[in-house]
Design a protein around this motif. Sequence first.
Motif, PDB file in Angstrom:
ATOM      1  N   ILE A 184     120.119  12.803  23.903  1.00 32.00           N
ATOM      2  CA  ILE A 184     118.689  12.543  24.013  1.00 32.00           C
ATOM      3  C   ILE A 184     118.355  11.456  23.009  1.00 32.00           C
ATOM      4  CG2 ILE A 184     116.371  13.497  23.776  1.00 32.00           C
ATOM      5  CD1 ILE A 184     117.638  16.256  24.395  1.00 32.00           C
ATOM      6  N   GLU A 185     117.796  10.362  23.496  1.00 32.40           N
ATOM      7  CA  GLU A 185     117.431   9.236  22.634  1.00 32.40           C
ATOM      8  C   GLU A 185     115.923   9.218  22.437  1.00 32.40           C
ATOM      9  OE1 GLU A 185     118.864   5.742  24.575  1.00 32.40           O
ATOM     10  OE2 GLU A 185     120.859   5.901  23.701  1.00 32.40           O
ATOM     11  N   ARG A 186     115.521   9.052  21.190  1.00 29.47           N
ATOM     12  CA  ARG A 186     114.098   8.911  20.861  1.00 29.47           C
ATOM     13  C   ARG A 186     113.943   7.618  20.062  1.00 29.47           C
ATOM     14  NH1 ARG A 186     115.383  14.562  20.397  1.00 29.47           N
ATOM     15  NH2 ARG A 186     114.092  15.795  21.840  1.00 29.47           N
ATOM     16  N   ALA A 187     113.430   6.588  20.713  1.00 28.30           N
ATOM     17  CA  ALA A 187     113.336   5.254  20.115  1.00 28.30           C
ATOM     18  C   ALA A 187     111.895   4.925  19.760  1.00 28.30           C
ATOM     19  CB  ALA A 187     113.897   4.206  21.072  1.00 28.30           C
ATOM     20  N   HIS A 188     111.729   4.235  18.637  1.00 28.56           N
ATOM     21  CA  HIS A 188     110.418   3.767  18.182  1.00 28.56           C
ATOM     22  C   HIS A 188     110.507   2.251  18.003  1.00 28.56           C
ATOM     23  CE1 HIS A 188     110.948   7.938  16.800  1.00 28.56           C
ATOM     24  NE2 HIS A 188     109.654   8.080  16.950  1.00 28.56           N
ATOM     25  N   ILE A 189     109.671   1.508  18.725  1.00 30.61           N
ATOM     26  CA  ILE A 189     109.702   0.041  18.694  1.00 30.61           C
ATOM     27  C   ILE A 189     108.269  -0.467  18.513  1.00 30.61           C
ATOM     28  CG2 ILE A 189     110.223  -2.042  20.030  1.00 30.61           C
ATOM     29  CD1 ILE A 189     112.330  -0.357  21.534  1.00 30.61           C
ATOM     30  N   PRO A 190     108.002  -1.256  17.480  1.00 32.22           N
ATOM     31  CA  PRO A 190     106.647  -1.778  17.294  1.00 32.22           C
ATOM     32  C   PRO A 190     106.164  -2.529  18.535  1.00 32.22           C
ATOM     33  CG  PRO A 190     107.964  -2.162  15.331  1.00 32.22           C
ATOM     34  CD  PRO A 190     108.906  -1.659  16.385  1.00 32.22           C
ATOM     35  N   VAL A 191     104.939  -2.262  18.925  1.00 33.54           N
ATOM     36  CA  VAL A 191     104.363  -2.906  20.108  1.00 33.54           C
ATOM     37  C   VAL A 191     104.342  -4.422  19.947  1.00 33.54           C
ATOM     38  CG1 VAL A 191     102.218  -3.175  21.427  1.00 33.54           C
ATOM     39  CG2 VAL A 191     103.032  -0.881  20.799  1.00 33.54           C
ATOM     40  N   SER A 192     104.238  -4.897  18.732  1.00 34.73           N
ATOM     41  CA  SER A 192     104.168  -6.343  18.493  1.00 34.73           C
ATOM     42  C   SER A 192     105.402  -7.076  18.996  1.00 34.73           C
ATOM     43  CB  SER A 192     103.975  -6.627  17.006  1.00 34.73           C
ATOM     44  OG  SER A 192     105.038  -6.054  16.238  1.00 34.73           O
ATOM     45  N   PHE A 193     106.564  -6.399  19.054  1.00 36.66           N
ATOM     46  CA  PHE A 193     107.784  -7.052  19.535  1.00 36.66           C
ATOM     47  C   PHE A 193     107.874  -7.063  21.058  1.00 36.66           C
ATOM     48  CE2 PHE A 193     109.281  -5.679  15.268  1.00 36.66           C
ATOM     49  CZ  PHE A 193     109.592  -6.939  14.771  1.00 36.66           C
ATOM     50  N   ALA A 194     107.252  -6.097  21.705  1.00 35.33           N
ATOM     51  CA  ALA A 194     107.366  -5.979  23.166  1.00 35.33           C
ATOM     52  C   ALA A 194     106.078  -5.372  23.710  1.00 35.33           C
ATOM     53  CB  ALA A 194     108.572  -5.115  23.527  1.00 35.33           C
TER      54      ALA A 194
END
Length: 246
Positions: free
Chosen positions: A144-154
Motif C-alpha cells: 500500500i503506497e501513500r504518497a504526498h506531493i505538493p500541489v505546486s509541482f503538479a
Amino acid sequence: MAQIDPDSPVPKYFQLREILLDLIEGNELTIGAAIPSERELCQRFGLSRMTVRQAVDHLVSEGRLHRVAGKGTFVARPKIEMALRLTSFSDDMRARGMEPGSRDLDRRVVRASAHLARELGIQPGAAVHFIERLRTADGEPLCIERAHIPVSFAPDLASFDLSGRSLYALLETRHGVVLDAGELTIDGGVADPGDADLLKLPRGGAVLLLQRRSFAGGVCVEFGVSTYRADRYQLRTVLEIPTRRG
C-alpha cells in the motif's frame, strides 16, 4: 540424492537443510509442492524427528517453506528482492517480468501539517496531493503506497487516472519533474487490521514500513509511506569495506 554424512563436522540438521534447498532450487520440489513428511525424512536419511524438525523450522523461518495446519509443509514462493534504489513500483515489477497494477484507495488534496511540511520542505498549510493506492503484481497485492506531493509541482495531478501506471513517469512526462535522488528509511512492523485485509495478510501479519523522500534537483517532491508484505519481500545490499588510510 545427497545423503547425510555422519562423520561431517557440519550438523546433521544443516546438512538436511542444504539437501532440501538443492531440491527446491533444482525444481525437484516446485513452488506449492508438499515436501516429504517428517516421518519420511527420518526414514530416508536416518535422522531423529527432532533433527528433521530443526531443519524444516530453519527453512520455514527463512521463507523457503510454509506450513499449513492439518495439511503439511509446502515450498513457498520466492521472495522479491526489494530494490534499494529510486525506481517506481511499476518499472521494478516490469523488470522482473511481472505485470504491475494498482487500485485507488484515496485521492484528495490536504493541507500540510507541521510534520509533513518539514518532510517536504514547504510551509505548513500548503496544499498537498495525498494519493493512497494498493499496488499489485500479476494480480497479487504486495504493498500500500501513500504518497504526498505538493500541489505546486503538479497542479492537475488529481485529474489523471493512475490505474496501472507509474506516478513517477506521469510526473516526468506531464510536469517535467525528473526524480534524481532519494532517502529511504525501512522499519519492521505489524499490519493494522485495514491494511492486513487489503494485503490479504492475517491480522497481526508482519510488514515492512518504508518512508521515502524523493528529490528533483535538490528539492523534495514527494514524501511517501509504503507498507509492504514482509512475507513477499527481502532486502539485499552490497557490503563494502571502507578504504583504510595509509
